[in-house]
Design an enzyme around this catalytic site. Structure first.
Site, PDB file in Angstrom:
ATOM      1  N   GLU A 279      -4.147   2.306  -1.999  1.00 50.83           N
ATOM      2  CA  GLU A 279      -3.215   3.450  -1.970  1.00 50.83           C
ATOM      3  C   GLU A 279      -3.156   4.186  -3.304  1.00 50.83           C
ATOM      4  O   GLU A 279      -3.114   5.420  -3.349  1.00 50.83           O
ATOM      5  CB  GLU A 279      -1.801   3.002  -1.586  1.00 50.83           C
ATOM      6  CG  GLU A 279      -1.606   2.732  -0.098  1.00 50.83           C
ATOM      7  CD  GLU A 279      -2.004   1.326   0.302  1.00 50.83           C
ATOM      8  OE1 GLU A 279      -2.502   0.572  -0.564  1.00 50.83           O
ATOM      9  OE2 GLU A 279      -1.820   0.969   1.479  1.00 50.83           O
TER      10      GLU A 279
ATOM     11  N   HIS B 280       8.407  -3.432   5.422  1.00 50.58           N
ATOM     12  CA  HIS B 280       7.950  -2.427   6.401  1.00 50.58           C
ATOM     13  C   HIS B 280       9.137  -1.654   6.981  1.00 50.58           C
ATOM     14  O   HIS B 280       9.055  -1.147   8.099  1.00 50.58           O
ATOM     15  CB  HIS B 280       7.205  -3.095   7.565  1.00 50.58           C
ATOM     16  CG  HIS B 280       5.880  -3.697   7.208  1.00 50.58           C
ATOM     17  ND1 HIS B 280       5.756  -4.790   6.407  1.00 50.58           N
ATOM     18  CD2 HIS B 280       4.620  -3.348   7.569  1.00 50.58           C
ATOM     19  CE1 HIS B 280       4.470  -5.110   6.288  1.00 50.58           C
ATOM     20  NE2 HIS B 280       3.754  -4.248   6.979  1.00 50.58           N
TER      21      HIS B 280
END
Lengths: 349, 324
Positions: free
Chosen positions: B60, B129
């Site tokens: 990322e 998450h």
């Protein structure tokens, strides 16, 4: 080149030392141009410290002094359309890419006429019109964006090349390795140039690096990787030439470690108390401008008079840039405070 | 006009903008072959090729940086962070590079990048998450932060974001993906920075965004039964934030409740209340109320997860409090 006793000693210490030689295809005019570029870099930066002391220039400025052969030997071979990603030591890179030293000096003075309208200063010096993607003040952080410009060339199918510079300190940033992996996976037209000046701010890089041969990191990603003597502009030129050809031909990235030595402090006012500066005395014998000049004379490529004239020309250019920044430029208007935060003139307070 | 899910509205926006502008491309983990974990980019790689829908390594920090650089060089990248939680990894490239480039370089360079980030609580996927980290970015001058909640808004605002010449982060609540709504068949845009009055009312203003606007609407419906008429504002965009619409509503109702799904401490709810006080303290008949998550990571256990986030009852209680 005269092999003084000093150089014989230095060869033992500086493992990247190579003898000077004239590579195939490098003509006299190009050599003189590179020699001139290096002098402009040197004189520009030598001029800044007194200006800083005189409070004309402020903030941080990180000199590229004695690293000039790297940026010059590589960037001088690029087209205007090619991109460069820079570091916080970016003055030299911009000069090599064809930047305007008047605008650069004006920026160091914080003036409206400067490249960044006084918003960036030395650490963020940039000229997008010559393909400089921006000098970053965050070590290693410019690498991923520069690989992004290579990604653009890959998507668009153009033959533009990106050269991205980072130091031995930046080499340890995670996103540099991540970017090298993507460049290798997709054969992006990018050249990773590690300017290994052996000092990560105030830390000797060998104290914080497991493998001192940084070029070997490229090999780990499947990237052809080389090491150059960072004081030998001819070797740098030749290595870069092959890398640029590879990139243009769609054959992917190259990693070039240019091993050099930072012979000054990290920035203008760093007195280097943390290291033994006497080590550098010998290195001044092989600093790149002196060495190239000596070689050109020995090989009858240029005369001393020609070389002296080039140096004088550089001094004049830099003096003119100081005169311009100091007397002809203006402070940015405070009414423009919110300018450039958002694009297209949008103001969100 | 068609009725489609919010998920499909995103796919439509991406497809349309990629067809209109060859500089638009998508990159991220699993966006190509798999079509992203929520099926949003499914089929686009086949349609536009592997150089415009790029499957990246799980990097990322670097692939967002690549996107930023491609944007500086003239492309219009759509970078997807698989879950908003992991936006911590490219934080440097978003905050120090994307947000600062135009300014530091005196307007010489723009960063027309859109970063899409599925966020929010739901489904028992635990603390890494489930986060609401949109607040972090509202603090950064140079960015825009959008949080559309209906299929209509999502499609129109995402298209505006792609055409914006600066960096925009689009937070998409995972619970909103299946919500259906009307979307026009032809081209349309929804501007960034305009709030939407989702339900008109006269007695109390409820300011919310993303999934919480649906919870706020339910609360408003119940309050209606007992004679309290609430106006529900969907902010749609957090930076810029449409205070004109908020203040017009407060002028009318003189009461306000601000709702966020993020942990309340240090959240944008406090910022909005502060701004309302600065702009119109005299308009208020009662202290403004804030509703947000408990200051805790989100649990895996369903009961604990539900306990963490604001519910209809919490909003109702906050509205009632403005009448005490």
């Amino acid at each position: 080149m005269k092999n003084s006793k000093c150089i014989e000693e230095l060869k033992k210490e500086f493992d990247a030392y190579t003898d000077m030689y004239l590579p195939e295809g490098l003509g006299r005019e190009e050599q003189l141009k590179m020699y001139s570029t290096m002098w402009v870099m040197r004189k520009f930066e030598e001029a800044v410290k007194p200006l800083w002391m005189a409070n004309k220039v402020h903030g941080y400025y990180h000199p590229y002094i004695t690293e000039e052969a790297i940026g010059t030997g590589i960037i001088s071979q690029l087209k205007k359309e090619d991109y460069i990603g820079s570091t916080h030591r970016g003055h030299g890179h911009l000069i090599a890419k064809g930047g305007d030293i008047n605008k650069m000096m004006a920026e160091l003075f914080g003036k409206e006429e400067g490249y960044n309208h006084g918003r960036g200063g030395s650490m963020h010096i940039t000229d997008m019109s010559v393909g400089m993607l921006g000098a970053s003040g965050i070590v290693g952080a410019a690498v991923a964006p520069a690989v992004g410009s290579a990604l653009k060339s890959w998507i668009k199918g153009t033959d533009d090349v990106t050269v991205v510079f980072f130091g031995d300190g930046g080499a340890n940033a995670g996103s540099v390795s991540e970017s090298m992996n993507m460049a290798a996976a997709w054969k992006l037209p990018v050249i990773f140039v590690c300017e290994n000046n052996q000092w990560a701010i105030a830390t000797d890089y060998t104290r914080i690096t497991g493998e001192p041969d940084l070029y070997k990191r490229g090999i780990g990603f499947g990237i052809p990787s080389y090491r150059c003597d960072g004081f030998n502009i001819y070797q740098i030129w030749e290595t870069a030439k092959a890398a640029i050809e590879r990139a243009r031909a769609g054959e992917g990235p190259t990693f070039i470690e240019c091993k050099t030595m930072r012979m000054l402090g990290h920035h203008a006012t760093d007195d280097s108390w943390y290291r033994d500066m006497s080590v550098c005395d010998k290195y001044w014998e092989i600093e790149p401008i002196k060495r190239m000049g000596e070689f050109m004379i020995e090989e009858n490529i240029a005369t001393q008079e020609e070389l002296d004239a080039i140096e004088q020309e550089a001094i004049k250019k830099v003096e003119a840039s100081i005169e311009y920044a100091d007397t002809q430029c203006h402070e940015p208007s405070l009414d423009s405070f919110y300018d450039y935060i958002y694009t297209d003139g949008e103001v969100i307070k | 006009m068609s009725i489609i899910t919010l998920r499909e509205s995103i796919t439509q926006a991406l497809r349309e903008e990629m067809s209109l502008d060859e500089n638009v491309f998508i990159m991220g983990c699993d966006v190509g072959l798999r079509g992203n974990p929520f099926g949003i980019t499914k089929g686009l790689m086949k349609e536009f090729g592997e150089k415009r829908v790029i499957d990246t390594p799980i990097s990322e920090a670097a692939f967002t940086g690549l996107g930023v650089g491609a944007a500086i060089a003239g492309m219009r990248p759509l970078v997807e962070i698989l879950y908003a939680d992991w936006i911590t990894l490219p934080m440097d490239n978003i905050v120090n590079t994307a947000a600062k480039t135009s300014y530091m370089f005196g307007g010489q360079a723009n960063v027309p990048i859109v970063i899409r980030a599925p966020f929010g609580v739901g489904g028992g996927v635990a603390a890494q998450h489930s986060q609401n980290n949109e607040n972090w970015f509202v603090h950064v001058p140079g960015l825009k932060v959008i949080t559309p909640s209906t299929p209509y808004d999502m499609k129109g605002m995402l298209k505006s974001a792609i055409r914006d010449n600066g960096p925009v982060i689009c937070f998409e609540h995972k619970r909103n993906y299946s919500i259906k709504g009307e979307v026009p068949d032809g081209e349309y845009l929804v501007p960034i920075g305009k709030a939407n009055i989702r339900k008109a009312g006269t007695d109390c203003t409820i300011v919310a965004y993303s999934y919480m606007t649906y919870v706020a609407e339910e609360a408003a419906k119940e309050l209606e039964k007992e004679g309290i008429s609430c106006e529900v504002i969907d902010l749609r965009s957090l930076l810029p934030l449409d205070y004109d619409t908020v203040m017009e509503s407060v002028k009318k109702t003189s009461r306000v409740v601000v709702v966020t799904e993020a942990p309340l401490r240090g959240s944008i709810a406090g910022e909005i209340v502060g701004e309302i006080i600065d702009r119109g303290f005299d308009l208020l008949d009662a202290p403004p109320q804030r509703v947000g998550s408990k200051n805790s990571p989100v649990a895996y256990n369903e009961g604990l997860e539900a306990m963490c986030t604001p519910k209809k009852e919490d909003i109702i209680a906050a509205v009632r409090k403005t009448f005490e």
